[in-house]
Design a protein around this motif. Structure first.
Motif, short mmCIF file in Angstrom:
data_model
loop_
_atom_site.label_atom_id
_atom_site.label_comp_id
_atom_site.label_asym_id
_atom_site.label_seq_id
_atom_site.Cartn_x
_atom_site.Cartn_y
_atom_site.Cartn_z
N GLY A 29 0.83 -1.21 0.00
CA GLY A 29 0.00 0.00 0.00
C GLY A 29 0.86 1.25 0.00
O GLY A 29 2.10 1.19 0.07
N ALA A 30 0.15 2.40 -0.06
CA ALA A 30 0.86 3.68 -0.07
C ALA A 30 1.48 3.97 1.31
O ALA A 30 2.48 4.68 1.40
CB ALA A 30 -0.10 4.80 -0.45
N SER A 31 0.89 3.43 2.37
CA SER A 31 1.38 3.76 3.71
C SER A 31 2.84 3.32 3.89
O SER A 31 3.69 4.16 4.25
CB SER A 31 0.49 3.12 4.78
OG SER A 31 -0.86 3.46 4.55
N PRO A 32 3.18 2.04 3.64
CA PRO A 32 4.60 1.67 3.74
C PRO A 32 5.46 2.37 2.69
O PRO A 32 6.66 2.60 2.92
CB PRO A 32 4.64 0.16 3.54
CG PRO A 32 3.25 -0.29 3.42
CD PRO A 32 2.32 0.88 3.40
N SER A 72 5.62 12.87 -4.24
CA SER A 72 4.25 13.11 -4.68
C SER A 72 3.38 11.91 -4.36
O SER A 72 3.67 10.78 -4.78
CB SER A 72 4.26 13.39 -6.19
OG SER A 72 2.97 13.63 -6.65
N ASP A 73 2.31 12.16 -3.61
CA ASP A 73 1.37 11.09 -3.27
C ASP A 73 0.27 11.11 -4.32
O ASP A 73 -0.60 11.98 -4.31
CB ASP A 73 0.81 11.35 -1.87
CG ASP A 73 -0.14 10.25 -1.41
OD1 ASP A 73 -0.53 9.40 -2.24
OD2 ASP A 73 -0.50 10.24 -0.21
N GLU A 74 0.32 10.15 -5.23
CA GLU A 74 -0.62 10.15 -6.37
C GLU A 74 -1.68 9.07 -6.21
O GLU A 74 -2.23 8.56 -7.19
CB GLU A 74 0.18 10.06 -7.68
CG GLU A 74 1.16 11.23 -7.78
CD GLU A 74 1.89 11.41 -9.10
OE1 GLU A 74 1.83 10.51 -9.96
OE2 GLU A 74 2.54 12.48 -9.26
N ILE A 75 -2.00 8.77 -4.95
CA ILE A 75 -2.93 7.66 -4.66
C ILE A 75 -4.32 7.88 -5.23
O ILE A 75 -5.02 6.92 -5.54
CB ILE A 75 -3.00 7.41 -3.13
CG1 ILE A 75 -3.79 6.14 -2.81
CG2 ILE A 75 -3.56 8.59 -2.38
CD1 ILE A 75 -3.69 5.66 -1.38
N TYR A 76 -4.73 9.15 -5.42
CA TYR A 76 -6.08 9.39 -5.95
C TYR A 76 -6.09 9.60 -7.45
O TYR A 76 -7.13 9.97 -8.02
CB TYR A 76 -6.74 10.57 -5.21
CG TYR A 76 -7.04 10.19 -3.78
CD1 TYR A 76 -8.06 9.30 -3.49
CD2 TYR A 76 -6.26 10.66 -2.73
CE1 TYR A 76 -8.31 8.90 -2.19
CE2 TYR A 76 -6.50 10.27 -1.42
CZ TYR A 76 -7.53 9.39 -1.16
OH TYR A 76 -7.78 8.99 0.13
N HIS A 77 -4.97 9.35 -8.11
CA HIS A 77 -4.98 9.47 -9.57
C HIS A 77 -5.96 8.47 -10.17
O HIS A 77 -6.10 7.35 -9.68
CB HIS A 77 -3.57 9.25 -10.13
CG HIS A 77 -2.75 10.50 -10.07
ND1 HIS A 77 -1.94 10.92 -11.10
CD2 HIS A 77 -2.66 11.45 -9.11
CE1 HIS A 77 -1.37 12.07 -10.77
NE2 HIS A 77 -1.79 12.41 -9.57
C1 LIG Z 1 -3.59 10.68 0.68
C2 LIG Z 1 -3.43 9.26 1.14
N1 LIG Z 1 -2.21 8.68 1.03
C3 LIG Z 1 -2.02 7.42 1.44
C4 LIG Z 1 -3.04 6.66 1.97
C5 LIG Z 1 -2.76 5.25 2.42
O1 LIG Z 1 -3.37 4.31 1.57
P1 LIG Z 1 -3.01 2.78 1.47
O2 LIG Z 1 -1.99 2.46 2.50
O3 LIG Z 1 -4.31 2.05 1.65
O4 LIG Z 1 -2.49 2.56 0.08
C6 LIG Z 1 -4.32 7.21 2.09
C7 LIG Z 1 -5.43 6.45 2.67
O5 LIG Z 1 -6.55 6.89 2.79
C8 LIG Z 1 -4.51 8.56 1.65
O6 LIG Z 1 -5.70 9.16 1.74
#
Ligand SMILES: Cc1ncc(COP(=O)(O)O)c(C=O)c1O
Length: 379
Positions: free
Chosen positions: A90-93, A192-197
């Motif tokens: 995931g994006a968190s790690p 850059s956090d592109e998680i919502y792309h």
């Molecule tokens: C902006 C943003 N970055 C990262 C994350 C982490 O997401 P994940 O670990 O599920 O990929 C979130 C989760 O809501 C988020 O809103």
């Protein structure tokens, strides 16, 4: 000893919501940005098929890294070697990996306030110094090149999020280019956090890589791909930092689960299904945008993407956690308190998530109309 990391207040709201449900109450969950839409059918089929074969064990899928590289070429016209992509749970790690592998303890790392709670807390956990830049409605709660240029001394890093959580706003291409320029001039590392792309309603977001080829990028299958449960994402690093980042990733995390990687590879080709999900979120967004003024909520920045609306409720409260708790108890609608995203001004903001099913969003609005009408104004 680690620095002080604050809890996610929306989790407390969610726990209260679950307790109310266990006691027989009906709750509409708008507290998390969690897709209500399912993972693509072909992703599930790929996993079922994979489970019939010998499991690969510790494994990083080369085909998936290649497919992600192709995604950068197809969506943004940027060439990225698959070796620069590190798969994570995931994006968190991926955020943690970026911070640990690229910065030194004590380095200053700047980002927008309001912003995703984990930027501040992951930075603290990594012994970095968070620098929160207050961003208001005039910049649609987003960082600007001017705000970064004004930081003295220059921070070691800047985190961008476009579309952002909790506002859903997108940084305009010209501004993104200007941010890339100022960071390059000042020697600031861009993350850059592109998680919502992919989840956009006005125009697609540009990748920072189109303007800053040396930036680090975080992404995930949790949002556009509707695969929160599969815990898979990636960190993209510049060529010169691949070995260091991989050394950290190997020691800290080894590899993500192989079934998730098999599912993700299939998911990336399920565009028709995923665009159907996006249409659902677009409908939900419009429902909220049409209804919020009648709730007295007019100070919002219409979101360009993600699935959030950040609403100023300063006429009703100075304590967003108490406000959200009372709203949940009295209406059964769970929202996230603004204080999660902004420790300074978030006491008078709330965040709506329009990730639930459309019928749930409609139900929430039915419950909230009379409730908001009955709230006393405090100013
Ligand atoms: C902006 C943003 N970055 C990262 C994350 C982490 O997401 P994940 O670990 O599920 O990929 C979130 C989760 O809501 C988020 O809103």
């Amino acid at each position: 000893m680690g620095g002080r990391v604050e809890p996610f207040r929306a989790i407390a709201i969610s726990q209260l919501a679950r307790a109310l449900e266990a006691a027989g109450r009906s709750v509409v969950h708008m507290e998390f940005g969690q897709p209500s839409t399912p993972a693509p059918a072909a992703a599930l089929a790929a996993v079922r098929e994979g489970l019939e074969r010998d499991p690969p064990g510790y494994w990083e899928s080369l085909p998936l890294r290649g497919r992600i590289a192709r995604h950068y070429r197809d969506s943004y016209e940027v060439a990225v070697g698959p070796a620069r992509i590190i798969l994570t749970c995931g994006a968190s790690p991926a955020l943690l990996l970026a911070m640990l592998s690229r910065f030194r303890p004590g380095d200053r790392i700047a980002f927008a306030r309001p912003g995703y709670i984990a930027y501040r807390n992951t930075a603290i956990a990594a012994h970095l110094q968070p620098v929160e830049i207050g961003c208001g409605p005039e910049s649609r709660y987003q960082l600007t090149a001017a705000a970064i240029a004004a930081l003295d001394p220059a921070p070691a890093g800047v985190i961008l999020a476009s579309p952002a959580n909790p506002t859903g706003t997108i940084i305009e291409p010209d501004e993104l280019a200007a941010i890339a320029r100022v960071c390059q001039q000042r020697g600031i590392v861009l993350l850059s956090d592109e998680i919502y792309h992919g989840l956009h309603y006005t125009r697609p977001a540009h990748s920072v890589l189109q303007y800053a080829p040396d930036a680090m990028v975080v992404n995930s299958y949790s949002k556009y791909y509707s695969m929160v449960d599969w815990r898979l994402g990636w960190l993209l690093v510049p060529e010169a930092h691949v070995d260091t980042a991989r050394a950290y990733a190997g020691n800290l995390f080894l590899t993500p689960p192989s079934p998730s990687q098999q599912a993700a590879l299939a998911a990336m080709d399920c565009i028709a299904e995923l665009e159907g999900h996006r249409a659902t979120y677009a409908r939900n967004r419009q429902l909220l945008l049409d209804a919020l003024p009648s709730l007295g909520l007019e100070r919002i920045a219409p979101p360009d993407g993600a699935f959030y609306i950040w609403a100023d409720v300063s006429h009703l409260t100075t304590d967003s956690l108490e406000f959200c708790t009372r709203m949940l108890e009295q209406t059964g609608v769970a929202l996230a308190p603004g204080v999660d995203f902004d420790p300074v001004d978030g006491h008078h903001f709330i965040r709506f998530s329009f990730a639930p099913a459309t019928a749930q969003v409609e139900e929430a609005l039915r419950r909230l109309q009379p409730w908001f009408a009955a709230q006393p104004r405090i100013r």
